[in-house]
Design an enzyme around this catalytic site. Structure first.
Site, mmCIF file in Angstrom:
data_model
loop_
_atom_site.group_PDB
_atom_site.id
_atom_site.type_symbol
_atom_site.label_atom_id
_atom_site.label_comp_id
_atom_site.label_asym_id
_atom_site.label_seq_id
_atom_site.Cartn_x
_atom_site.Cartn_y
_atom_site.Cartn_z
ATOM 1 N NE ARG A 24 54.983 13.275 -12.733
ATOM 2 C CZ ARG A 24 56.107 13.370 -13.438
ATOM 3 N NH1 ARG A 24 56.986 14.294 -13.152
ATOM 4 N NH2 ARG A 24 56.343 12.541 -14.448
ATOM 5 N N GLY A 44 59.208 3.186 -9.733
ATOM 6 C CA GLY A 44 59.679 3.803 -8.480
ATOM 7 C C GLY A 44 59.241 2.980 -7.282
ATOM 8 N NE ARG A 333 62.002 18.919 -6.408
ATOM 9 C CZ ARG A 333 62.046 18.569 -5.127
ATOM 10 N NH1 ARG A 333 62.602 19.363 -4.243
ATOM 11 N NH2 ARG A 333 61.540 17.420 -4.725
ATOM 12 C CG LEU A 398 64.094 5.488 -0.827
ATOM 13 C CD1 LEU A 398 63.050 5.442 -1.936
ATOM 14 C CD2 LEU A 398 63.725 4.470 0.255
ATOM 15 C CB VAL A 399 70.802 6.480 -2.579
ATOM 16 C CG1 VAL A 399 72.173 6.064 -3.088
ATOM 17 C CG2 VAL A 399 70.005 7.165 -3.681
ATOM 18 C CE LYS A 401 65.937 2.255 4.868
ATOM 19 N NZ LYS A 401 64.564 2.141 5.371
ATOM 20 C CG ASP A 521 21.160 0.115 5.393
ATOM 21 O OD1 ASP A 521 20.374 0.223 4.451
ATOM 22 O OD2 ASP A 521 22.143 0.852 5.579
ATOM 23 C CG ASP A 523 20.353 -0.630 -0.193
ATOM 24 O OD1 ASP A 523 19.685 -1.139 -1.095
ATOM 25 O OD2 ASP A 523 19.983 0.362 0.473
HETATM 26 P P1 ADQ Z 1 64.327 11.717 -2.936
HETATM 27 O O1 ADQ Z 1 64.689 13.052 -2.407
HETATM 28 O O2 ADQ Z 1 64.188 11.640 -4.391
HETATM 29 O O3 ADQ Z 1 63.018 11.120 -2.238
HETATM 30 P P2 ADQ Z 1 65.822 9.209 -2.284
HETATM 31 O O4 ADQ Z 1 65.090 8.577 -1.173
HETATM 32 O O5 ADQ Z 1 67.282 9.049 -2.166
HETATM 33 O O6 ADQ Z 1 65.524 10.757 -2.404
HETATM 34 O O7 ADQ Z 1 65.348 8.569 -3.639
HETATM 35 C C1 ADQ Z 1 66.006 8.842 -4.849
HETATM 36 C C2 ADQ Z 1 65.699 7.748 -5.855
HETATM 37 O O8 ADQ Z 1 66.152 8.173 -7.143
HETATM 38 C C3 ADQ Z 1 66.407 6.457 -5.533
HETATM 39 O O9 ADQ Z 1 65.524 5.372 -5.728
HETATM 40 C C4 ADQ Z 1 67.572 6.394 -6.542
HETATM 41 O O10 ADQ Z 1 67.887 5.088 -6.995
HETATM 42 C C5 ADQ Z 1 67.030 7.189 -7.704
HETATM 43 N N1 ADQ Z 1 68.123 7.885 -8.413
HETATM 44 C C6 ADQ Z 1 68.863 8.881 -7.925
HETATM 45 N N2 ADQ Z 1 69.767 9.259 -8.853
HETATM 46 C C7 ADQ Z 1 69.566 8.476 -9.928
HETATM 47 C C8 ADQ Z 1 70.143 8.407 -11.218
HETATM 48 N N3 ADQ Z 1 71.112 9.240 -11.627
HETATM 49 N N4 ADQ Z 1 69.680 7.500 -12.093
HETATM 50 C C9 ADQ Z 1 68.683 6.675 -11.713
HETATM 51 N N5 ADQ Z 1 68.076 6.711 -10.528
HETATM 52 C C10 ADQ Z 1 68.508 7.604 -9.639
HETATM 53 C C11 ADQ Z 1 62.079 11.614 -1.254
HETATM 54 C C12 ADQ Z 1 62.683 12.083 0.062
HETATM 55 C C13 ADQ Z 1 63.552 10.993 0.633
HETATM 56 C C14 ADQ Z 1 62.727 9.715 0.827
HETATM 57 C C15 ADQ Z 1 61.981 9.364 -0.435
HETATM 58 C C16 ADQ Z 1 60.982 8.231 -0.221
HETATM 59 O O11 ADQ Z 1 63.436 13.274 -0.138
HETATM 60 O O12 ADQ Z 1 64.113 11.393 1.867
HETATM 61 O O13 ADQ Z 1 63.599 8.650 1.127
HETATM 62 O O14 ADQ Z 1 61.254 10.478 -0.931
HETATM 63 O O15 ADQ Z 1 60.084 8.541 0.791
#
Ligand code: ADQ
Length: 756
Positions: A24, A44, A333, A398-399, A401, A521, A523
């Site tokens: 994407r 993102g 999905r 990431l959540v 963190k 070269d 260039d």
């Molecule tokens: P994801 O499987 O999507 O990512 P994660 O790393 O938790 O998992 O990221 C989810 C993101 O979506 C977070 O930034 C969170 O804030 C956001 N999000 C979730 N629910 C939301 C909601 N209801 N409204 C708004 N925002 C929401 C994949 C891998 C992970 C890896 C990341 C990055 O599966 O393991 O950490 O890529 O590499």
């Protein structure tokens, strides 16, 4: 009038361009109810981390724009391409069928579960051959767009499991390109991989096309190297995390992804966030809030978490009315059957818990199935006493963190499963094991009862960790490592920066030699490239070449036309000039040029190129004496991409008949007779005399390498100008350094030979 320009996009040489490729794009497109296109950038993590790179117009991001191409007219596709171009984004258009089989099918119904140690459904197994074909077909579509938009010297960073066969496809098409790959999900254990994945070997071979393969954590690296070993594809050096292939070295490394820490910390003072937080606090004045935030995905263990909370309420009645589980679930999905079933199971369980334990004044589970804007999500993070993150398996998560980074007062406890990549960094979390459900319950109890002093200390130390390794740090580390892997390759394993001491040694060797060849070269090596175009030779270099050519054989090799070389270097009658990559040669003392190919093929090819020059606005045709170059850097990327594909299709058969090369560079397509190149010319030059000193200086940016194809004697000194993979033994970074070296030769009274 023919165009006179370098067969390279201006600006791409001095700084190697970066091409980012992901399924994407960071910018999405949708069609509004009124049929109008809306283009909206996402904020993102990846887009943020790479923003300092994507602002540079020489860098590009290639990916699917988020809308199936069946829904689009040609005009709409053109419109999308133009809009995206303003963000330095370039689309790969995919049909709904391709999306079904490549994205929902192979990527998400086969690779995703297998890489997360989850079962693959029978239905997906039945369809896997079709899914696999679509996966490869879409990876090839991505390849076509990369080839159309990048040059052989660029660095390409490919992301994630949807594009695992792409690195090798790109390597087959371009030997010299610098390729990085990062996997955002776990890499499974080798046994699991081999037993369940029919095309495991193809996927591993696909990744080995890269120079650098990155993972979140060490255990995924180990699993990948074990898979390579199990297929016998390379020699593993575990200590240095390197895989040696017959022709190249692949570096493996861990890059734990981070977040934009400052953005989350700052948000805690944002008035909009504080207002939302106040509203939430009114809803839960005394209760402790346990928060889950996830995509609705089988890997996230959502049902298991709801079940653990149910057990908590069964076993600890004293928590009734005092805790609330807030489940924020974002749709994901939604077309895949397994995801639909998961939603039903989760919602049934939530309903059951609320019916069993809830009353008029207390709803045990607050369930939200939607995506929330950043401010509202941040307020929830600030509100929550506990973040309950217990995926079955997660690349990083990431959540975890984001939650900690949203806590300026450190007032939160993180419960985290040991199977999330984040657990390797966030060791002060309350660690639970999703395979042992009782640990989820005990983890919750411990978190709910943890004294303030303890959770503040734990949160503080984890915040430090997250702050130090943020998303910018992650992107920069990967890109720096990618650039330095160029030195792992071919002769590059021993490519050294040209130090002052080495320059002095060269100088002495040059002075002591009785016959010297200096091949330069032109260039971007002795003639600098600036944003305004190729500059002529610096006046000082003129003087140096004049003096050196009295003693040494000097050859200047170029991709430019004879007329340009005559204009810039015609005054030197004792230097050999080579134009158009070896198609023309002017020997010392001669006025006329020797041509190596007839031009009888040109009329046929010209017909097609002219047609497309007329059709594609902004495209320009350069007619060289012996080659034709179709430039499309000023054209709409959509029209240009389509035209390049079509041109290759129609010119392909002609190229076979007339023995032509169709070379694709950065925003140009060049058609020229086969066989002659800077490298082959160089080889001939070296064979003309018994030189006891040979210096070859080039930038290695053509598909044929001056250094490798030149077949130089062992003692020859080969110098690459600029970053990137090379077969040269020494490296300098700027044309000024070449000038300095030649200046020192002049001072020593020695002679040189140069190629352009
Ligand atoms: P994801 O499987 O999507 O990512 P994660 O790393 O938790 O998992 O990221 C989810 C993101 O979506 C977070 O930034 C969170 O804030 C956001 N999000 C979730 N629910 C939301 C909601 N209801 N409204 C708004 N925002 C929401 C994949 C891998 C992970 C890896 C990341 C990055 O599966 O393991 O950490 O890529 O590499």
């Amino acid at each position: 009038m023919p165009l006179e320009r370098s067969a390279k996009a201006v600006g791409s040489l001095l700084n190697q361009s970066l091409i980012i490729v992901s399924n994407r794009l960071p910018v999405s497109v949708k069609k509004g109810d009124d049929g109008r296109m809306e283009v909206f950038p996402s904020v993102g993590g990846l887009a943020t981390g790479l923003s300092s790179y994507t602002k540079n117009a020489d860098n590009k991001w290639i990916g699917w724009p988020g809308i199936p191409s069946n829904d689009l007219t040609e005009d709409e596709k053109r419109f999308i391409s133009e809009e995206l171009r303003q963000h330095n984004c370039y689309p790969v258009f995919l049909t709904q069928d391709q999306l079904n089989d490549f994205y929902n099918g192979y990527s998400n119904s086969i690779l995703w579960p297998l890489f997360h140690d989850l079962p693959v459904t029978e239905a997906a197994i039945r369809e896997r051959d079709r899914f696999w074909n679509a996966y490869q077909q879409v990876n090839r579509l991505f390849l076509e767009v990369i080839l159309a938009l990048s040059g052989p010297e660029d660095a390409v960073w490919i992301h994630d499991y949807q594009l695992m066969t792409l690195p090798d496809m790109l390597r087959q098409a371009r030997q010299l390109v610098n390729i990085g790959f990062f996997l955002h999900i776990p890499f499974p254990a080798a046994q699991n991989f081999a037993d369940h994945l029919k095309w495991g070997a193809d996927l591993v071979a696909g990744l080995l096309g890269a120079d650098l393969v990155g993972f979140h954590v060490h255990s995924y690296m180990d699993n990948f190297m074990a898979a390579v070993e199990s297929y016998g594809m390379g020699t593993i050096d575990k200590d240095n995390a390197r895989i040696t292939l017959p022709d190249r070295i692949v570096q493996v490394a861990e890059f734990p992804i981070g977040i934009d820490y400052k953005r989350y910390m700052r948000a805690s003072k944002d008035p909009a966030v504080l207002q939302e937080l106040a509203r939430l606090k009114e809803m839960f004045p005394t209760q402790k809030v346990i928060l889950t935030v996830d995509r609705l995905d089988p890997s996230k263990g959502l049902v298991e978490r709801a079940a653990a909370y149910q057990t908590l309420l069964q076993e600890y009645p004293n928590f009734h009315g005092k805790v609330t589980l807030m489940m924020l679930v974002v749709p994901s999905r939604t077309e895949i059957e397994a995801y639909k079933n998961l939603k039903s199971r989760l919602e049934e369980l939530v309903e059951d818990i609320n019916k069993t334990f809830g009353n008029e004044s207390w709803t045990p589970v607050v369930y939200m199935y939607k995506s929330l804007p950043f401010e509202r999500l941040n307020a929830l993070y600030q509100l929550a006493d506990v973040a309950f993150i217990a995926p079955w398996r997660d690349g990083m998560n990431l959540v975890a963190k984001e939650y900690l980074a949203s806590k300026p007062n450190k007032d939160g406890v993180l419960v985290l499963s040991k199977t999330a990549g984040a657990a390797e960094e966030l060791t002060d979390a309350v660690i639970v094991d999703p395979a042992r459900p009782e640990t989820l319950v005990s983890g919750l109890v411990r978190a709910l009862k943890m004294p303030a002093e303890e959770f503040r200390r734990r949160a503080g130390s984890m915040q430090q960790q997250i702050q130090n390794a943020d998303i910018h740090n992650w992107a920069n580390s990967f890109i720096n490592a990618l650039h330095s892997t160029a030195d792992n390759q071919e002769g590059g394993a021993h490519t050294l920066g040209l130090t002052g001491r080495q320059a002095a040694k060269l100088n002495r060797r040059f002075g002591a030699a009785s016959s010297q060849l200096v091949l330069l070269d032109y260039d971007c090596v002795i003639a600098p490239l600036t944003p305004a175009g190729m500059e002529g030779l610096p006046a000082e270099l003129h003087e140096i070449l004049k003096e050196l050519s009295v003693q040494a054989d000097i050859v200047i090799v170029s991709g430019q036309t004879q007329s340009l070389l005559e204009e810039k270097l015609g005054g030197f009658d004792n230097i050999t000039l080579v134009a158009e990559h070896g198609l023309f040669e002017r020997l010392p003392g001669e006025k006329s040029w020797k041509s190596y190919r007839g031009t009888d093929w040109q009329a046929k090819v010209l017909e097609h190129l002219e047609k497309f020059t007329e059709k594609v606005q902004g495209a320009e045709l350069e007619k060289k004496d012996c080659s034709l170059v179709w430039h499309y850097d000023k054209a709409s990327s959509y029209d240009a991409q389509n035209a390049v594909l079509e041109l290759k299709r129609v010119i392909g058969p002609l190229a076979g008949v007339w023995k032509l090369d169709v070379l694709q560079g950065s925003m140009f397509l060049e058609v020229r007779p086969k066989g002659r190149s800077k490298g082959s010319t160089a080889k001939e030059m070296a064979a003309r005399n018994q030189y006891d000193f040979v210096l070859v200086v080039g930038d290695d940016s053509d598909d044929c390498s001056l250094f490798v194809d030149g077949d130089w004697p062992e003692e020859a000194v080969t110098v690459k100008v600029g970053p990137g993979r090379t077969g040269a033994r020494l490296r300098v970074f700027r044309p000024e350094e070449v000038l300095g070296l030649l200046r020192s030769f002049k001072a020593s009274g020695s002679v040189l030979a140069v190629s352009a």
